[in-house]
Enzyme design. Sequence first.
Site, mmCIF file in Angstrom:
data_model
loop_
_atom_site.group_PDB
_atom_site.id
_atom_site.type_symbol
_atom_site.label_atom_id
_atom_site.label_comp_id
_atom_site.label_asym_id
_atom_site.label_seq_id
_atom_site.Cartn_x
_atom_site.Cartn_y
_atom_site.Cartn_z
ATOM 1 C CB CYS A 259 -0.977 -0.049 1.151
ATOM 2 S SG CYS A 259 -2.391 1.006 0.874
ATOM 3 N NE ARG B 127 -9.047 5.921 3.147
ATOM 4 C CZ ARG B 127 -7.800 6.328 2.881
ATOM 5 N NH1 ARG B 127 -7.589 7.579 2.541
ATOM 6 N NH2 ARG B 127 -6.791 5.479 2.940
ATOM 7 C CG HIS C 57 -3.360 -2.952 4.562
ATOM 8 N ND1 HIS C 57 -2.119 -2.508 4.931
ATOM 9 C CD2 HIS C 57 -3.905 -1.963 3.826
ATOM 10 C CE1 HIS C 57 -1.933 -1.282 4.461
ATOM 11 N NE2 HIS C 57 -2.996 -0.920 3.778
HETATM 12 N N1 GLN Z 1 -1.920 6.913 2.224
HETATM 13 C C1 GLN Z 1 -2.093 6.051 1.053
HETATM 14 C C2 GLN Z 1 -3.533 6.125 0.492
HETATM 15 O O1 GLN Z 1 -4.439 6.514 1.208
HETATM 16 C C3 GLN Z 1 -1.780 4.608 1.425
HETATM 17 C C4 GLN Z 1 -2.747 4.075 2.474
HETATM 18 C C5 GLN Z 1 -2.324 2.728 3.034
HETATM 19 O O2 GLN Z 1 -1.127 2.438 3.179
HETATM 20 N N2 GLN Z 1 -3.352 1.919 3.442
HETATM 21 O O3 GLN Z 1 -3.743 5.764 -0.665
#
Ligand code: GLN
Length: 259
Positions: free
Chosen positions: A95, A129, A198
């Site tokens: 990520c 998101r 994750h």
């Molecule tokens: N900050 C990055 C995003 O929001 C990665 C997020 C993460 O590592 N889950 O895309």
Amino acid sequence: MYTIEICHLYPEILNLYGDKGNITALKKRCEWRGIDVKIHNISLEDDFNPDNYDIIFIGGGQDYEQEIVKDDLLHKKGAAIKEAIEGNKVFLAICGGYQLLGKYYKTKEGKELEFLGALDFWTNGDEKRMIGNVIIECDFLKSESFDGKIVGFENHSGKTYLGKDITPLGKVIIGYGNNGEDGYEGAVYKNVYCSYLHGSLLPKNPAFTDFLLEKALNNKYKDFGTLPNLDDSFEMAARNSVINRLITSNKINKLRKIF
Ligand code: GLN
């Protein structure tokens, strides 16, 4: 006696959703086979020589955590990381750590942040998101006894787009993946494996863990070959329960849309 050295980059900063569990999975699956494992935590301002390690791991993080590590990654460790990547060193990047290896991150306001540029992809921030459980199918993991499906959890606002010199980690079965548009998730270049998953990713996906370990051990020991099998009944029960739950709920959601 085989040994393996694992480097965990920025462990106290890039550890979103317990991504450290990937290190634990790598470590335990070596120890269960009598392979000696050393974990090296390398963070801001620490000296970093990839020649000392067989696998290098970088986890996920919020935008502000990426900002904290960016300068150190780009200007202190970046050249060595790029050289190690071209030298076929095994990396796993999750990520935020995945995004940081790309060319740039363009914020939703349009500001372009230079990232490491080690791999041919880029990321655009978005209002929405992409959150939820994910199933992807990885061709490189398929075998007579394994369907190549791996499971995880994603939560990112960045949409990642792959360039020409790089391939996806897998095809999205359920979830958004890299950008919610092209149907793919993650990225692979030489021995660098990147994913938005994750969970943490590796504990529920033993085939992928062993794949990475065999890559690293065959880099280090030319006659290594393959790892002996383990009893993966617990890991596969956890993985399969997620797959069955997601597939079932996906079917129900589709039926609800029809009736
Ligand atoms: N900050 C990055 C995003 O929001 C990665 C997020 C993460 O590592 N889950 O895309």
